[in-house]
Scaffold this active site. Structure first.
Site, PDB file in Angstrom:
ATOM      1  N   LYS A  40     -19.289  44.302 -30.395  1.00  0.00           N
ATOM      2  CA  LYS A  40     -20.715  44.247 -30.076  1.00  0.00           C
ATOM      3  C   LYS A  40     -21.343  45.629 -29.989  1.00  0.00           C
ATOM      4  O   LYS A  40     -22.492  45.815 -30.349  1.00  0.00           O
ATOM      5  CB  LYS A  40     -20.917  43.532 -28.733  1.00  0.00           C
ATOM      6  N   ASP A 115     -26.194  35.780 -28.910  1.00  0.00           N
ATOM      7  CA  ASP A 115     -26.750  36.733 -27.942  1.00  0.00           C
ATOM      8  C   ASP A 115     -27.956  37.503 -28.467  1.00  0.00           C
ATOM      9  O   ASP A 115     -28.011  38.734 -28.395  1.00  0.00           O
ATOM     10  CB  ASP A 115     -25.662  37.719 -27.481  1.00  0.00           C
ATOM     11  N   TYR A 149     -24.322  28.339 -29.193  1.00  0.00           N
ATOM     12  CA  TYR A 149     -22.917  28.274 -29.598  1.00  0.00           C
ATOM     13  C   TYR A 149     -21.996  27.607 -28.574  1.00  0.00           C
ATOM     14  O   TYR A 149     -20.785  27.777 -28.618  1.00  0.00           O
ATOM     15  CB  TYR A 149     -22.387  29.660 -29.989  1.00  0.00           C
ATOM     16  N   ASP A 215     -15.245  41.116 -20.637  1.00  0.00           N
ATOM     17  CA  ASP A 215     -16.327  42.105 -20.699  1.00  0.00           C
ATOM     18  C   ASP A 215     -17.445  41.815 -19.706  1.00  0.00           C
ATOM     19  O   ASP A 215     -18.237  42.694 -19.397  1.00  0.00           O
ATOM     20  CB  ASP A 215     -16.884  42.236 -22.140  1.00  0.00           C
ATOM     21  N   ASN A 243     -11.330  35.970 -28.560  1.00  0.00           N
ATOM     22  CA  ASN A 243     -12.067  37.199 -28.251  1.00  0.00           C
ATOM     23  C   ASN A 243     -11.538  37.646 -26.883  1.00  0.00           C
ATOM     24  O   ASN A 243     -11.989  37.158 -25.865  1.00  0.00           O
ATOM     25  CB  ASN A 243     -13.563  36.880 -28.181  1.00  0.00           C
TER      26      ASN A 243
HETATM   27  C1  GDL Z   1     -20.608  35.941 -25.413  1.00  0.00           C
HETATM   28  C2  GDL Z   1     -20.582  36.768 -26.654  1.00  0.00           C
HETATM   29  C3  GDL Z   1     -19.334  37.638 -26.759  1.00  0.00           C
HETATM   30  C4  GDL Z   1     -18.839  38.092 -25.388  1.00  0.00           C
HETATM   31  C5  GDL Z   1     -18.527  36.843 -24.604  1.00  0.00           C
HETATM   32  C6  GDL Z   1     -17.924  37.070 -23.219  1.00  0.00           C
HETATM   33  C7  GDL Z   1     -19.967  34.837 -28.063  1.00  0.00           C
HETATM   34  C8  GDL Z   1     -20.225  34.059 -29.303  1.00  0.00           C
HETATM   35  N1  GDL Z   1     -20.739  35.918 -27.850  1.00  0.00           N
HETATM   36  O1  GDL Z   1     -21.473  35.142 -25.242  1.00  0.00           O
HETATM   37  O2  GDL Z   1     -19.631  38.733 -27.567  1.00  0.00           O
HETATM   38  O3  GDL Z   1     -17.702  38.897 -25.492  1.00  0.00           O
HETATM   39  O4  GDL Z   1     -19.719  36.112 -24.419  1.00  0.00           O
HETATM   40  O5  GDL Z   1     -18.753  37.842 -22.410  1.00  0.00           O
HETATM   41  O6  GDL Z   1     -19.125  34.465 -27.295  1.00  0.00           O
END
Ligand code: GDL
Length: 379
Positions: A40, A115, A149, A215, A243
């Site tokens: 990001k 986002d 999403y 994060d 992620n």
């Molecule tokens: C989100 C963000 C992602 C982020 C995560 C956790 C998606 C599609 N987008 O909404 O970049 O790391 O939350 O904070 O998940």
């Protein structure tokens, strides 16, 4: 599944190229196939998406793409133009940026609209530009992350969500749509929730899994095993990609357990976790930590909304807990893989502050609040 692997899709400091390359080696060993490049806070991925890469940046990216292909991992380059793109006039600009990466021998791409400060996202405009990108790139498939999403963003009424219904109609059938589950960070992803979604988006989604993402909370990491997804889910999705934590080195168990889940018909998260603690520790270099000590640390930073069994000692036998934490203090600092130590340090520090407060030696007066909230979380 078409996509199994890692999304580097978190906010904050992106991983280094050597960490990324190591993740490709891990994926190869563990049988996962895809790495999605979507940090990001890489400015040219999102905020300054229009800006072309410099010669040096191109050389670095080319090397990375090459490393992935050596490991047999698909490098998927993602771009996030949604913050400020003018859908009517800037498609060419987007394709020009993508051309720079195609020239590096990258075949697979993703376009992300998560986002963005758009309360009323334009499905028509997003689908049009996405289909255009699909027909422009070398591969015959394209990943797409919608602005809505997860079920929560559709007010838990996915079947009635106009935006998603329109996307289902308008997106080319070779576009794979990403979804995080019932919530942004989904503790569980029920199979039924995905079957309901399929009817709306007219395809199987790819899970963008945030269960290990940290994060959004600077005080926590999540080192527990991939959990809360029945193995039957695998039949209903095109892929599952994690992620994970921003700190690369704390992701060994999160990522390897995902790989095991992807490969097996029956999967026991706790058993995999316990098996993987010593494997993870093999990456620490020289150190004197015991498996039990690391399990305690891991159990205190297990999963969102869930701690591991040993964390209960922190509640049931506070003195014992503080003794173990103190005995880890020097040992953690002596881990010879310094990157590992730097990744673990601030979380261990949280435990140490709790231990000091338990002993009646809080370092600051605010610590009792901190201890209370920390212990509350372990319940
Ligand atoms: C989100 C963000 C992602 C982020 C995560 C956790 C998606 C599609 N987008 O909404 O970049 O790391 O939350 O904070 O998940």
């Amino acid at each position: 599944m078409r996509y199994t692997g890692i999304i580097e899709g978190f906010y904050g400091k992106p991983w280094s190229d050597s960490q990324r390359t190591l993740s490709f080696t891990w994926m190869k060993q563990w049988g996962m196939n895809s790495y999605l490049y979507a940090p990001k806070d890489d400015l040219k991925h999102r905020k300054l998406w229009r800006e072309l890469y410099s010669e040096q940046e191109l050389a670095d990216l080319k090397k990375l793409i090459h490393e992935a292909s050596l490991a047999g991992v698909d490098f998927i380059y993602a771009i996030s133009p949604g913050l400020d793109i003018d859908y009517n006039t800037e498609a060419e600009l987007l394709l020009k940026k993508i051309d720079q990466v195609i020239a590096l021998d990258c075949k697979k791409f993703a376009i992300l609209f998560d986002d963005i400060p758009d309360n009323n996202p334009d499905a028509n405009a997003q689908a049009k530009i996405t289909n255009q990108v699909l027909h422009h790139i070398p591969d015959d498939r394209l990943l797409f992350c919608p602005t809505v999403y997860c079920d929560m963003m559709a007010q838990h009424k996915v079947a009635e969500n106009e935006y998603l219904l329109e996307l289902g109609q308008l997106l080319d059938s070779n576009v794979d749509l990403m979804w995080t589950g019932p919530e942004v960070v989904s503790l569980e992803i029920p199979v039924n929730s995905i079957i309901n979604l399929q009817k709306v988006i007219k395809r199987k989604p790819v899970i963008w899994d945030n269960i290990h993402a940290n994060d959004y909370d600077l005080h926590r990491m999540f080192v527990g095993p991939f959990s809360g997804r029945p193995v039957e889910l695998k039949n209903e999705v095109e892929g599952i990609m994690s992620n994970p934590n921003c700190q690369f080195w704390v992701n060994y168990i999160p990522l390897k357990s995902l790989a095991v889940y992807c490969e097996s018909d029956s999967y026991n998260p706790r058993a995999e976790y316990l098996k993987m603690i010593p494997e993870w520790m093999a990456h620490f270099g020289e150190h004197d930590l015991t498996v039990e000590e690391m399990t305690l640390l891991g159990d205190c930073f297990y999963l969102p909304g869930k701690s591991g069994e040993l964390a209960k000692t922190a509640l049931d036998n506070k003195l014992e807990f503080s003794k173990t934490v103190h005995s880890m203090y020097e040992k953690i600092a002596n881990i010879s893989n310094r990157e590992m130590f730097y990744a673990l340090h601030k979380y261990f520090w949280e435990l140490r502050r709790v231990a000091c407060a338990i002993d009646g030696n809080p370092v600051t007066h605010k610590q009792s609040d901190m201890v209370i909230s920390f212990l509350e979380r372990l319940k």
